[in-house]
Motif scaffolding. Structure first.
Motif, mmCIF file in Angstrom:
data_model
loop_
_atom_site.group_PDB
_atom_site.id
_atom_site.type_symbol
_atom_site.label_atom_id
_atom_site.label_comp_id
_atom_site.label_asym_id
_atom_site.label_seq_id
_atom_site.Cartn_x
_atom_site.Cartn_y
_atom_site.Cartn_z
ATOM 1 N N ARG A 86 0.816 -1.199 0.000
ATOM 2 C CA ARG A 86 0.000 0.000 0.000
ATOM 3 C C ARG A 86 0.852 1.253 0.000
ATOM 4 N NH1 ARG A 86 -3.056 -0.022 5.670
ATOM 5 N NH2 ARG A 86 -3.457 -2.188 5.296
ATOM 6 N N GLY A 87 2.135 1.115 -0.232
ATOM 7 C CA GLY A 87 3.012 2.275 -0.282
ATOM 8 C C GLY A 87 3.858 2.380 0.964
ATOM 9 N N LEU A 88 5.050 2.916 0.792
ATOM 10 C CA LEU A 88 5.978 3.016 1.912
ATOM 11 C C LEU A 88 5.452 3.911 3.024
ATOM 12 C CD1 LEU A 88 9.400 3.256 0.057
ATOM 13 C CD2 LEU A 88 8.499 1.341 1.355
ATOM 14 N N VAL A 89 4.819 5.007 2.678
ATOM 15 C CA VAL A 89 4.338 5.950 3.691
ATOM 16 C C VAL A 89 3.252 5.305 4.541
ATOM 17 C CG1 VAL A 89 3.208 8.167 4.045
ATOM 18 C CG2 VAL A 89 4.962 7.943 2.303
ATOM 19 N N LYS A 90 2.311 4.624 3.900
ATOM 20 C CA LYS A 90 1.214 3.991 4.644
ATOM 21 C C LYS A 90 1.723 2.826 5.493
ATOM 22 C CE LYS A 90 -2.489 5.262 1.500
ATOM 23 N NZ LYS A 90 -3.496 4.770 0.550
ATOM 24 N N ASN A 91 2.620 2.007 4.949
ATOM 25 C CA ASN A 91 3.181 0.898 5.728
ATOM 26 C C ASN A 91 3.972 1.407 6.922
ATOM 27 O OD1 ASN A 91 2.138 -1.287 4.340
ATOM 28 N ND2 ASN A 91 3.856 -1.410 2.943
ATOM 29 N N THR A 92 4.757 2.466 6.710
ATOM 30 C CA THR A 92 5.537 3.051 7.799
ATOM 31 C C THR A 92 4.628 3.598 8.882
ATOM 32 O OG1 THR A 92 7.300 3.602 6.262
ATOM 33 C CG2 THR A 92 7.324 4.749 8.364
ATOM 34 N N ALA A 93 3.563 4.275 8.474
ATOM 35 C CA ALA A 93 2.610 4.826 9.447
ATOM 36 C C ALA A 93 1.939 3.709 10.241
ATOM 37 C CB ALA A 93 1.563 5.672 8.737
ATOM 38 N N GLN A 94 1.559 2.639 9.570
ATOM 39 C CA GLN A 94 0.899 1.536 10.263
ATOM 40 C C GLN A 94 1.860 0.857 11.236
ATOM 41 O OE1 GLN A 94 -0.504 -1.735 7.891
ATOM 42 N NE2 GLN A 94 -1.976 -2.339 9.459
ATOM 43 N N LEU A 95 3.096 0.628 10.828
ATOM 44 C CA LEU A 95 4.055 -0.024 11.713
ATOM 45 C C LEU A 95 4.413 0.871 12.902
ATOM 46 C CD1 LEU A 95 6.370 -1.879 9.225
ATOM 47 C CD2 LEU A 95 4.917 -2.880 10.976
ATOM 48 N N THR A 96 4.526 2.164 12.669
ATOM 49 C CA THR A 96 4.804 3.087 13.776
ATOM 50 C C THR A 96 3.679 3.031 14.801
ATOM 51 O OG1 THR A 96 6.021 4.530 12.276
ATOM 52 C CG2 THR A 96 5.296 5.490 14.351
ATOM 53 N N THR A 97 2.451 3.016 14.318
ATOM 54 C CA THR A 97 1.295 2.913 15.212
ATOM 55 C C THR A 97 1.291 1.585 15.957
ATOM 56 O OG1 THR A 97 0.044 4.288 13.677
ATOM 57 C CG2 THR A 97 -1.221 3.059 15.316
ATOM 58 N N LEU A 98 1.589 0.503 15.245
ATOM 59 C CA LEU A 98 1.604 -0.811 15.886
ATOM 60 C C LEU A 98 2.694 -0.918 16.947
ATOM 61 C CD1 LEU A 98 0.866 -3.186 12.890
ATOM 62 C CD2 LEU A 98 -0.595 -2.732 14.857
ATOM 63 N N PHE A 99 3.865 -0.336 16.710
ATOM 64 C CA PHE A 99 4.918 -0.362 17.727
ATOM 65 C C PHE A 99 4.537 0.484 18.934
ATOM 66 C CE2 PHE A 99 7.731 -2.180 14.482
ATOM 67 C CZ PHE A 99 8.302 -3.184 15.243
ATOM 68 N N ALA A 100 3.840 1.605 18.711
ATOM 69 C CA ALA A 100 3.368 2.414 19.835
ATOM 70 C C ALA A 100 2.346 1.622 20.654
ATOM 71 C CB ALA A 100 2.771 3.724 19.331
ATOM 72 N N LEU A 101 1.425 0.946 19.965
ATOM 73 C CA LEU A 101 0.444 0.101 20.658
ATOM 74 C C LEU A 101 1.125 -1.061 21.375
ATOM 75 C CD1 LEU A 101 -2.450 -0.034 18.054
ATOM 76 C CD2 LEU A 101 -2.520 0.984 20.334
ATOM 77 N N SER A 102 2.174 -1.588 20.758
ATOM 78 C CA SER A 102 2.924 -2.665 21.387
ATOM 79 C C SER A 102 3.531 -2.207 22.712
ATOM 80 C CB SER A 102 4.001 -3.138 20.419
ATOM 81 O OG SER A 102 5.031 -3.773 21.071
ATOM 82 N N ASN A 103 4.070 -0.985 22.743
ATOM 83 C CA ASN A 103 4.615 -0.439 23.986
ATOM 84 C C ASN A 103 3.531 -0.322 25.054
ATOM 85 O OD1 ASN A 103 7.199 -0.214 23.001
ATOM 86 N ND2 ASN A 103 6.931 1.889 22.319
ATOM 87 N N LEU A 104 2.344 0.126 24.659
ATOM 88 C CA LEU A 104 1.234 0.220 25.614
ATOM 89 C C LEU A 104 0.815 -1.167 26.097
ATOM 90 C CD1 LEU A 104 -0.969 2.982 23.991
ATOM 91 C CD2 LEU A 104 0.348 3.148 26.108
ATOM 92 N N TRP A 105 0.763 -2.122 25.178
ATOM 93 C CA TRP A 105 0.376 -3.491 25.534
ATOM 94 C C TRP A 105 1.333 -4.084 26.567
ATOM 95 C CZ3 TRP A 105 -3.584 -6.755 24.924
ATOM 96 C CH2 TRP A 105 -3.367 -8.095 25.169
ATOM 97 N N MET A 106 2.640 -3.861 26.356
ATOM 98 C CA MET A 106 3.631 -4.429 27.265
ATOM 99 C C MET A 106 3.656 -3.708 28.610
ATOM 100 S SD MET A 106 6.770 -5.501 24.749
ATOM 101 C CE MET A 106 6.938 -3.937 23.942
ATOM 102 N N ALA A 107 3.196 -2.457 28.637
ATOM 103 C CA ALA A 107 3.198 -1.690 29.887
ATOM 104 C C ALA A 107 1.818 -1.656 30.539
ATOM 105 C CB ALA A 107 3.676 -0.263 29.612
ATOM 106 N N ARG A 108 0.877 -2.467 30.051
ATOM 107 C CA ARG A 108 -0.513 -2.378 30.531
ATOM 108 C C ARG A 108 -0.654 -2.645 32.027
ATOM 109 N NH1 ARG A 108 0.244 -7.165 28.164
ATOM 110 N NH2 ARG A 108 -0.691 -9.031 29.057
ATOM 111 N N ARG A 109 0.115 -3.572 32.562
ATOM 112 C CA ARG A 109 -0.001 -3.877 33.994
ATOM 113 C C ARG A 109 0.459 -2.699 34.849
ATOM 114 N NH1 ARG A 109 1.858 -9.797 33.053
ATOM 115 N NH2 ARG A 109 -0.166 -10.780 32.869
#
Length: 120
Positions: A86-109
């Motif tokens: 879907r393009g480099l910009v869209k893939n980069t944006a999605q992965l950046t969002t997923l890594f941010a969510l990943s940080n929240l997921w790991m710090a949820r407790r």
């Protein structure tokens, strides 16, 4: 991982000998490649050398585990196993969002405990 002026690359035993490959000539890289089990398997388990090598390998494995954990969260918790074209910009944006969510997921407790919640 950056370490001072040098780049440090940590990898598993499958990358043994990577520093000898032609495509990596002249690079300022410190390779921290996990040792194959056979390199310390022949030593006596009671020897000082065996214990030192095992401790070094343990530190390498702990570093790799910390780096790999966010990728596991993104794949398992968020189902991101294939990249769509879907393009480099869209893939980069999605992965950046997923890594941010990943940080929240790991710090949820810690976040729930700070908020006074006890249930997960």
């Amino acid at each position: 991982l950056l370490h001072g002026e040098e780049n440090v690359v940590c990898a598993d035993a499958g990358y043994t000998g990577v520093e000898k490959r032609a495509e990596h000539e002249g690079r300022q890289v410190i390779w921290q490649i996990a040792a194959r089990r056979s390199t310390y398997k022949r030593l006596s388990k009671r020897s000082v050398l065996y214990k030192a090598k095992r401790q070094i390998e343990k530190v390498k494995a702990q570093t790799r585990a910390k780096v790999e954990h966010p990728f596991r969260v993104i794949k398992r918790q968020f189902g991101y196993v294939k990249t769509r074209f879907r393009g480099l910009v869209k893939n980069t944006a999605q992965l950046t969002t997923l890594f941010a969510l990943s940080n929240l997921w790991m710090a949820r407790r810690q976040l729930l405990n700070a908020a006074g919640e006890v249930r997960l």
